[in-house]
Design a protein around this motif. Sequence first.
Motif, PDB file in Angstrom:
ATOM      1  N   ASN A 211       0.826  -1.203   0.000  1.00 28.75           N
ATOM      2  CA  ASN A 211       0.000   0.000   0.000  1.00 28.75           C
ATOM      3  C   ASN A 211       0.864   1.258   0.000  1.00 28.75           C
ATOM      4  N   CYS A 212       2.002   1.187  -0.700  1.00 30.05           N
ATOM      5  CA  CYS A 212       2.891   2.345  -0.781  1.00 30.05           C
ATOM      6  C   CYS A 212       2.238   3.490  -1.544  1.00 30.05           C
ATOM      7  N   PHE A 213       1.294   3.189  -2.453  1.00 30.32           N
ATOM      8  CA  PHE A 213       0.613   4.251  -3.193  1.00 30.32           C
ATOM      9  C   PHE A 213      -0.225   5.106  -2.251  1.00 30.32           C
ATOM     10  N   MET A 214      -0.798   4.507  -1.204  1.00 29.51           N
ATOM     11  CA  MET A 214      -1.538   5.276  -0.206  1.00 29.51           C
ATOM     12  C   MET A 214      -0.586   6.123   0.639  1.00 29.51           C
ATOM     13  N   ILE A 215       0.529   5.527   1.065  1.00 32.80           N
ATOM     14  CA  ILE A 215       1.464   6.217   1.952  1.00 32.80           C
ATOM     15  C   ILE A 215       2.062   7.440   1.264  1.00 32.80           C
ATOM     16  N   ALA A 216       2.405   7.309  -0.022  1.00 32.57           N
ATOM     17  CA  ALA A 216       2.985   8.442  -0.749  1.00 32.57           C
ATOM     18  C   ALA A 216       2.004   9.607  -0.820  1.00 32.57           C
ATOM     19  N   VAL A 217       0.722   9.316  -1.018  1.00 33.31           N
ATOM     20  CA  VAL A 217      -0.292  10.379  -1.074  1.00 33.31           C
ATOM     21  C   VAL A 217      -0.487  10.998   0.302  1.00 33.31           C
ATOM     22  N   TRP A 218      -0.595  10.186   1.346  1.00 38.18           N
ATOM     23  CA  TRP A 218      -0.818  10.710   2.699  1.00 38.18           C
ATOM     24  C   TRP A 218       0.347  11.577   3.169  1.00 38.18           C
ATOM     25  N   GLN A 219       1.573  11.155   2.886  1.00 41.17           N
ATOM     26  CA  GLN A 219       2.720  11.952   3.312  1.00 41.17           C
ATOM     27  C   GLN A 219       2.809  13.261   2.532  1.00 41.17           C
ATOM     28  N   SER A 220       2.347  13.283   1.287  1.00 46.90           N
ATOM     29  CA  SER A 220       2.324  14.536   0.526  1.00 46.90           C
ATOM     30  C   SER A 220       1.272  15.489   1.085  1.00 46.90           C
ATOM     31  N   LEU A 221       0.083  14.958   1.393  1.00 44.46           N
ATOM     32  CA  LEU A 221      -0.966  15.798   1.969  1.00 44.46           C
ATOM     33  C   LEU A 221      -0.559  16.318   3.338  1.00 44.46           C
ATOM     34  N   ARG A 222       0.241  15.544   4.056  1.00 46.90           N
ATOM     35  CA  ARG A 222       0.657  15.951   5.401  1.00 46.90           C
ATOM     36  C   ARG A 222       1.497  17.233   5.383  1.00 46.90           C
ATOM     37  N   HIS A 223       2.159  17.553   4.273  1.00 47.75           N
ATOM     38  CA  HIS A 223       2.996  18.745   4.184  1.00 47.75           C
ATOM     39  C   HIS A 223       2.258  19.949   3.597  1.00 47.75           C
ATOM     40  N   VAL A 293     -11.203   2.794   3.913  1.00 48.84           N
ATOM     41  CA  VAL A 293     -10.985   2.977   2.476  1.00 48.84           C
ATOM     42  C   VAL A 293     -11.364   1.722   1.709  1.00 48.84           C
ATOM     43  N   CYS A 294     -10.949   0.562   2.209  1.00 49.16           N
ATOM     44  CA  CYS A 294     -11.262  -0.701   1.533  1.00 49.16           C
ATOM     45  C   CYS A 294     -12.757  -1.033   1.622  1.00 49.16           C
ATOM     46  N   LYS A 295     -13.419  -0.552   2.655  1.00 46.73           N
ATOM     47  CA  LYS A 295     -14.856  -0.793   2.771  1.00 46.73           C
ATOM     48  C   LYS A 295     -15.627   0.065   1.786  1.00 46.73           C
ATOM     49  N   ILE A 296     -15.190   1.317   1.604  1.00 51.02           N
ATOM     50  CA  ILE A 296     -15.847   2.190   0.640  1.00 51.02           C
ATOM     51  C   ILE A 296     -15.542   1.744  -0.786  1.00 51.02           C
ATOM     52  N   LYS A 297     -14.291   1.389  -1.051  1.00 54.47           N
ATOM     53  CA  LYS A 297     -13.889   0.962  -2.389  1.00 54.47           C
ATOM     54  C   LYS A 297     -13.198  -0.389  -2.270  1.00 54.47           C
ATOM     55  N   PRO A 298     -13.935  -1.490  -2.482  1.00 55.29           N
ATOM     56  CA  PRO A 298     -13.361  -2.834  -2.268  1.00 55.29           C
ATOM     57  C   PRO A 298     -12.189  -3.168  -3.176  1.00 55.29           C
ATOM     58  N   ARG A 299     -11.988  -2.450  -4.260  1.00 54.06           N
ATOM     59  CA  ARG A 299     -10.879  -2.771  -5.163  1.00 54.06           C
ATOM     60  C   ARG A 299      -9.524  -2.555  -4.492  1.00 54.06           C
ATOM     61  N   TYR A 300      -9.482  -1.757  -3.410  1.00 50.65           N
ATOM     62  CA  TYR A 300      -8.229  -1.524  -2.697  1.00 50.65           C
ATOM     63  C   TYR A 300      -7.928  -2.612  -1.669  1.00 50.65           C
ATOM     64  N   LYS A 301      -8.789  -3.618  -1.575  1.00 50.74           N
ATOM     65  CA  LYS A 301      -8.492  -4.744  -0.695  1.00 50.74           C
ATOM     66  C   LYS A 301      -7.386  -5.604  -1.300  1.00 50.74           C
ATOM     67  N   GLY A 302      -6.734  -6.371  -0.445  1.00 49.02           N
ATOM     68  CA  GLY A 302      -5.695  -7.273  -0.919  1.00 49.02           C
ATOM     69  C   GLY A 302      -4.345  -6.593  -0.990  1.00 49.02           C
ATOM     70  N   HIS A 309      -2.265   8.355  -8.363  1.00 53.51           N
ATOM     71  CA  HIS A 309      -3.097   9.487  -8.786  1.00 53.51           C
ATOM     72  C   HIS A 309      -4.578   9.154  -8.658  1.00 53.51           C
ATOM     73  N   GLU A 310      -4.965   7.947  -9.032  1.00 61.26           N
ATOM     74  CA  GLU A 310      -6.360   7.536  -8.880  1.00 61.26           C
ATOM     75  C   GLU A 310      -6.751   7.518  -7.405  1.00 61.26           C
ATOM     76  N   PHE A 311      -5.839   7.091  -6.545  1.00 61.51           N
ATOM     77  CA  PHE A 311      -6.151   7.070  -5.112  1.00 61.51           C
ATOM     78  C   PHE A 311      -6.270   8.491  -4.559  1.00 61.51           C
ATOM     79  N   LEU A 312      -5.456   9.423  -5.040  1.00 58.86           N
ATOM     80  CA  LEU A 312      -5.570  10.812  -4.595  1.00 58.86           C
ATOM     81  C   LEU A 312      -6.925  11.390  -4.981  1.00 58.86           C
ATOM     82  N   MET A 313      -7.357  11.152  -6.233  1.00 58.53           N
ATOM     83  CA  MET A 313      -8.648  11.670  -6.677  1.00 58.53           C
ATOM     84  C   MET A 313      -9.797  11.031  -5.879  1.00 58.53           C
TER      85      MET A 313
END
Length: 558
Positions: A211-223, A293-302, A309-313
Amino acid sequence: MDEDTDCPHISEAAENLKLDVEQIRATLNNRSCNVCLRIDQLWMCMECRQILCGHNAVGHSTAHYEFHKTHCIFINIESAAIFCFKCNSDVEPKNHDDELNRLRQFILYNRGPSANNSNKKRRRKPKAVKAKKTRGPRAIKKVCKPNNENECLMNPVTQALCEQEPQAVVPNIASKDVVPKKPLKAKPKKPFYKRGPRTTKKVGISNSGNNCFMIAVWQSLRHLKPFIYCMKLFKLVEIEISNKKNNTNPDPRLQDCIAQEMWKLMVTLVDWQKPPGYKFREAISPTALQQIVCKIKPRYKGYHQHDAHEFLMFTLDTLHSELTDEKSKLLLEEGITNQNPSKIDTLVSLMFRGFLLSEVYCLKCNTPSRKRDPITDISLDVPDYKNADPSVSRPVDLLTDCLERYFEIEELNERNFYFCDKCQLQQKSTKRFWMNAVPNILCLHLKRFRWDKTCRTKVHTYIKFPMQSLDMSPYFDDEMKTQFVGKDTNMFDLIAVVVHDGEGGGSGHYTSYAVDFKEDQWYEYNDEKVHEVDASLVENVQAYMLFYIKRDMIYNFC
């Protein structure tokens, strides 16, 4: 990768390989291309031990092979993958190639910046007893010059790897005509892009499984300080208080609402301070937010890799929708019923929303048709030079070039003719955009992933982007140019970058870089690991998403 590829050249490379761990470690410490000083996608020539950028980057390894046809085997110093230019494919060594397999194991064990800065205690080597010096003629070391057939520009460490140590040549003392050689001038050192050791000033986020794609977005928003400031003001206080007073079950909206958990994660990241006894391996766990997040959008499970970019949007759209619903409920409780939900502002719309003015111009009746549309980001095309001739030099592509191509006039072809209301027919026309309102935080997405027949490929073209003073005024419409000319409203400074390392959209790894304006320091976020880095390293990465902040917002919040 073709694991069973029978490559005769790799066997020759394995036979010629004499593995020396200390010398290879010294070579691998030079983590930059010997030609362009690039710090990612690096490969080592198995023949002469040069470090060069890969065939998917600038391509100095390809140019090296074109000049030296016998230097066809290269090994990636990060993933230990082996590529043969003569076979034009990835190859695997045989089981009996012990030296080559040992080299791959050594690279995999010592890869990454943390290998050079590990905290493990190493035993000190016993000092060698120096022999007493005896008077006599000084030995002149023989200078090793490369052959014409195998001529390479090599540093001393590289020479030590591919050649034996030259023997000293003692000059003839009886000869009186010996002219002493002049000392060679030391060559200036090459500049390098510094990645500092792991730091405890910032904290990373634990990766629970791809789930590095989530972490990269969260750390960018954090700044994004303005975004965090508005985030801290937001709490679902009304819902929590009503639940406590009524002693009922928790509101079901809290169970499927990412806003509350997003607020908790952002506040934890911003207000984090090093606790006593802190270890580098400790990081913040985003399990609660990830489950919602996985409950709202099940495709992010697993454990599948997804597009950052899709996760940010998805994050911004879901957050905006939840805050709009909550604000609509509060307005109804106050007796306001005629409020249009599309006109309700939230922290997402206040920070990220801008407006594009699009114009379609009919070439038959010369009638323009204009429309004003909201945007959250701008997706820019990246030129692909995969099939271009590597011997032909080309200028570096700039971010402003991508913006100019986005805002230039486009002629609509037969597939997408415009239906003109005046002509009442589909006519030839042109289309173009202007910026009608710039957002406070400008998100630029470089479209690096493309579908090629049945697979999703990546464009590795380097785009040079400005670290400061990105001027958006050339793309304003006439009204905005007269209103905001000469002001900081049209100037943006870079605050965060998201980078994808890999070949395809469904694989690879995401990292992010962000700056703390108070400290004037850039940080690299790689899951749990956080490093201090120089700005020179950031401006040479292969960016995938760029976050720019309006300069007057920096004065107020940063």
